[in-house]
Design a protein around this motif. Sequence first.
Motif, PDB file in Angstrom:
ATOM      1  N   PRO A  23       0.831  -1.213   0.000  1.00  0.00           N
ATOM      2  CA  PRO A  23       0.000   0.000   0.000  1.00  0.00           C
ATOM      3  C   PRO A  23       0.858   1.253   0.000  1.00  0.00           C
ATOM      4  CG  PRO A  23       0.100  -0.901   2.201  1.00  0.00           C
ATOM      5  CD  PRO A  23       0.805  -1.894   1.316  1.00  0.00           C
ATOM      6  N   PRO A  24       0.360   2.362  -0.550  1.00  0.00           N
ATOM      7  CA  PRO A  24       1.083   3.639  -0.468  1.00  0.00           C
ATOM      8  C   PRO A  24       1.367   3.988   0.994  1.00  0.00           C
ATOM      9  CG  PRO A  24      -0.737   3.810  -2.010  1.00  0.00           C
ATOM     10  CD  PRO A  24      -0.894   2.486  -1.314  1.00  0.00           C
ATOM     11  N   GLY A  25       2.559   4.525   1.221  1.00  0.00           N
ATOM     12  CA  GLY A  25       2.934   4.879   2.580  1.00  0.00           C
ATOM     13  C   GLY A  25       3.830   3.864   3.258  1.00  0.00           C
ATOM     14  N   GLU A  26       3.972   2.676   2.683  1.00  0.00           N
ATOM     15  CA  GLU A  26       4.865   1.657   3.248  1.00  0.00           C
ATOM     16  C   GLU A  26       6.295   2.198   3.266  1.00  0.00           C
ATOM     17  OE1 GLU A  26       5.324  -2.651   4.375  1.00  0.00           O
ATOM     18  OE2 GLU A  26       3.517  -1.512   3.878  1.00  0.00           O
ATOM     19  N   ILE A  27       7.005   1.974   4.373  1.00  0.00           N
ATOM     20  CA  ILE A  27       8.357   2.487   4.531  1.00  0.00           C
ATOM     21  C   ILE A  27       9.371   1.363   4.294  1.00  0.00           C
ATOM     22  CG2 ILE A  27       9.996   3.652   6.055  1.00  0.00           C
ATOM     23  CD1 ILE A  27       7.547   5.322   5.278  1.00  0.00           C
ATOM     24  N   PHE A  28      10.326   1.622   3.395  1.00  0.00           N
ATOM     25  CA  PHE A  28      11.417   0.693   3.133  1.00  0.00           C
ATOM     26  C   PHE A  28      12.712   1.317   3.649  1.00  0.00           C
ATOM     27  CE2 PHE A  28      10.017  -2.353  -0.443  1.00  0.00           C
ATOM     28  CZ  PHE A  28       8.705  -2.348   0.012  1.00  0.00           C
ATOM     29  N   THR A  29      13.560   0.518   4.295  1.00  0.00           N
ATOM     30  CA  THR A  29      14.843   1.000   4.806  1.00  0.00           C
ATOM     31  C   THR A  29      15.974   0.318   4.056  1.00  0.00           C
ATOM     32  OG1 THR A  29      13.865   1.278   7.008  1.00  0.00           O
ATOM     33  CG2 THR A  29      16.270   1.273   6.862  1.00  0.00           C
ATOM     34  N   ASP A  30      16.853   1.125   3.434  1.00  0.00           N
ATOM     35  CA  ASP A  30      17.912   0.535   2.608  1.00  0.00           C
ATOM     36  C   ASP A  30      19.114   0.109   3.458  1.00  0.00           C
ATOM     37  OD1 ASP A  30      19.531   2.767   3.081  1.00  0.00           O
ATOM     38  OD2 ASP A  30      18.974   3.761   1.203  1.00  0.00           O
ATOM     39  N   TRP A  36      12.710   5.186   2.808  1.00  0.00           N
ATOM     40  CA  TRP A  36      12.023   5.585   1.588  1.00  0.00           C
ATOM     41  C   TRP A  36      10.539   5.260   1.726  1.00  0.00           C
ATOM     42  CZ3 TRP A  36      15.102   7.931  -2.056  1.00  0.00           C
ATOM     43  CH2 TRP A  36      16.487   7.738  -1.923  1.00  0.00           C
ATOM     44  N   LYS A  37       9.708   6.169   1.255  1.00  0.00           N
ATOM     45  CA  LYS A  37       8.264   5.961   1.340  1.00  0.00           C
ATOM     46  C   LYS A  37       7.697   5.627  -0.035  1.00  0.00           C
ATOM     47  CE  LYS A  37       5.622   8.395   4.062  1.00  0.00           C
ATOM     48  NZ  LYS A  37       4.810   9.505   4.664  1.00  0.00           N
ATOM     49  N   LEU A  38       6.888   4.569  -0.091  1.00  0.00           N
ATOM     50  CA  LEU A  38       6.269   4.162  -1.344  1.00  0.00           C
ATOM     51  C   LEU A  38       5.071   5.042  -1.682  1.00  0.00           C
ATOM     52  CD1 LEU A  38       6.131   0.247  -1.324  1.00  0.00           C
ATOM     53  CD2 LEU A  38       7.930   1.744  -2.163  1.00  0.00           C
ATOM     54  N   SER A  58       6.716  13.169   6.609  1.00  0.00           N
ATOM     55  CA  SER A  58       5.333  13.101   7.088  1.00  0.00           C
ATOM     56  C   SER A  58       4.328  13.296   5.955  1.00  0.00           C
ATOM     57  CB  SER A  58       5.109  14.175   8.165  1.00  0.00           C
ATOM     58  OG  SER A  58       5.375  15.468   7.634  1.00  0.00           O
ATOM     59  N   LYS A  59       4.820  13.728   4.779  1.00  0.00           N
ATOM     60  CA  LYS A  59       3.934  13.984   3.652  1.00  0.00           C
ATOM     61  C   LYS A  59       3.774  12.728   2.792  1.00  0.00           C
ATOM     62  CE  LYS A  59       5.361  18.839   3.374  1.00  0.00           C
ATOM     63  NZ  LYS A  59       5.971  19.888   2.512  1.00  0.00           N
ATOM     64  N   PRO A  60       2.629  12.560   2.129  1.00  0.00           N
ATOM     65  CA  PRO A  60       2.456  11.434   1.225  1.00  0.00           C
ATOM     66  C   PRO A  60       3.276  11.625  -0.050  1.00  0.00           C
ATOM     67  CG  PRO A  60       0.546  12.877   1.118  1.00  0.00           C
ATOM     68  CD  PRO A  60       1.398  13.390   2.243  1.00  0.00           C
ATOM     69  N   VAL A  61       3.566  10.535  -0.742  1.00  0.00           N
ATOM     70  CA  VAL A  61       4.299  10.604  -2.011  1.00  0.00           C
ATOM     71  C   VAL A  61       3.362  11.151  -3.087  1.00  0.00           C
ATOM     72  CG1 VAL A  61       5.507   9.273  -3.773  1.00  0.00           C
ATOM     73  CG2 VAL A  61       5.789   8.694  -1.346  1.00  0.00           C
ATOM     74  N   THR A  62       3.779  12.219  -3.733  1.00  0.00           N
ATOM     75  CA  THR A  62       2.932  12.866  -4.735  1.00  0.00           C
ATOM     76  C   THR A  62       3.253  12.375  -6.142  1.00  0.00           C
ATOM     77  OG1 THR A  62       4.499  14.711  -4.931  1.00  0.00           O
ATOM     78  CG2 THR A  62       2.730  14.921  -3.292  1.00  0.00           C
TER      79      THR A  62
END
Length: 417
Positions: A23-30, A36-38, A58-62
Amino acid sequence: MPNVKKTARKRGPPKRKLAEEFPPGEIFTDLLKKEWKLGPVIGKGGFGCLYLADVNSSKPVTSDAPYVIKVEPSDNGPLFTELSFYMRAAKPDLIKKWISSHKLKYLGVPKYWGSGLHQKNNKSYRFMVMDRFGKDLQKIFEERGNQFTRKTVLQLGLRILDVLEYVHEHEYVHADIKASNLLLGYKAPHQVYLVDYGLAFRYCPEGNHRDYKENPKRCHDGTLEFTSIDAHKGVAPSRRGDLEILGYCMICWLSGKLPWQDNLEDPNYVRDSKIRYTDTIKELMSECFPGKNKPDELTRYMEKVMTLAYNEKPPYEELREIFLQGLKIIGEKDDGILDMEVSENGDVPAKPALKTKRKPAAASKPATTDEDDAETDDMKDQKKRKRASPKKVATQLKLQKTSPKVKTSVRPRRVQK
């Protein structure tokens, strides 16, 4: 007639796990602990998904996010192969240093921004963060009637030569150059980037070139209509193969066809056709360009490439000069503007007197933060082109209306490897 699926084999596991959609908003850590936010999914295949992405906040990915993230189950192979190339050869500092030392405006290699493993529901997923891009050249090629102008083809050749020299100097070959793997910049639509390093091969590890060896089990790797004669024979990719593939692409982009394109069901026929034309490049050009206006520079380029030994370093500067002379012959120069107008048999239409700025395309593949400087140059060139008189504009519109349509050809088909 041979069965393509039997003569060509895919790299990686025979069965690949289907990608799970996050889902949008999932956080991935490299690997460097950067988050990084999806954003939304913008592409999905049988092995993975492509997401818009941005640095975590804190903002969604646009919709104007500058990055994309490729995600696939960690047991799958394609992304692993790409990662090997990106981590060795596509770090931002390496690319920046090359651009500076070679005095380039930009280099069409996507930057590697991070990668890692993401765990969810007891499953492991491999991911990689890359630049975001715009439209691919295959879509534009089809929209333009399966033909580009001679100027655009030569300028594409120059930019791709820059990329291949960089990739080759970092011990890799690409092995699958084609229009669908060439993407325009997201913010700079006159820049072109070579993507998809799933077939990239380290031909010269630690300075030791691989030996020439034919392997019947690996015949016809790559995209059938463009792949090299070496690949048809099952030989590991090399630098001369990349240049040969580029030559076939350029001929196709300018003429709209290749002689073997109507019989792609028979890979051995395609291989034998290419071998037959090796010593008769002029015959190949006559077949593709039946009119009088044959692009001599493409003939010279192919003849030079066909003389290269398997492990020989290509004369990149000499090949660039051939393309630059071709531009000079048609009264053009390497101005960095990709004119995508349709041409007839390689003829260059009247130079556009007015051209509106192309809007950035919605990305379906990986865009680069490297584009900003060159974007300024593009905008300056476009402003100059807008100063044309109304009379010239009317002439150009008339030419476009009377320009004949080119017959649609077969869309390139990827052969299983």
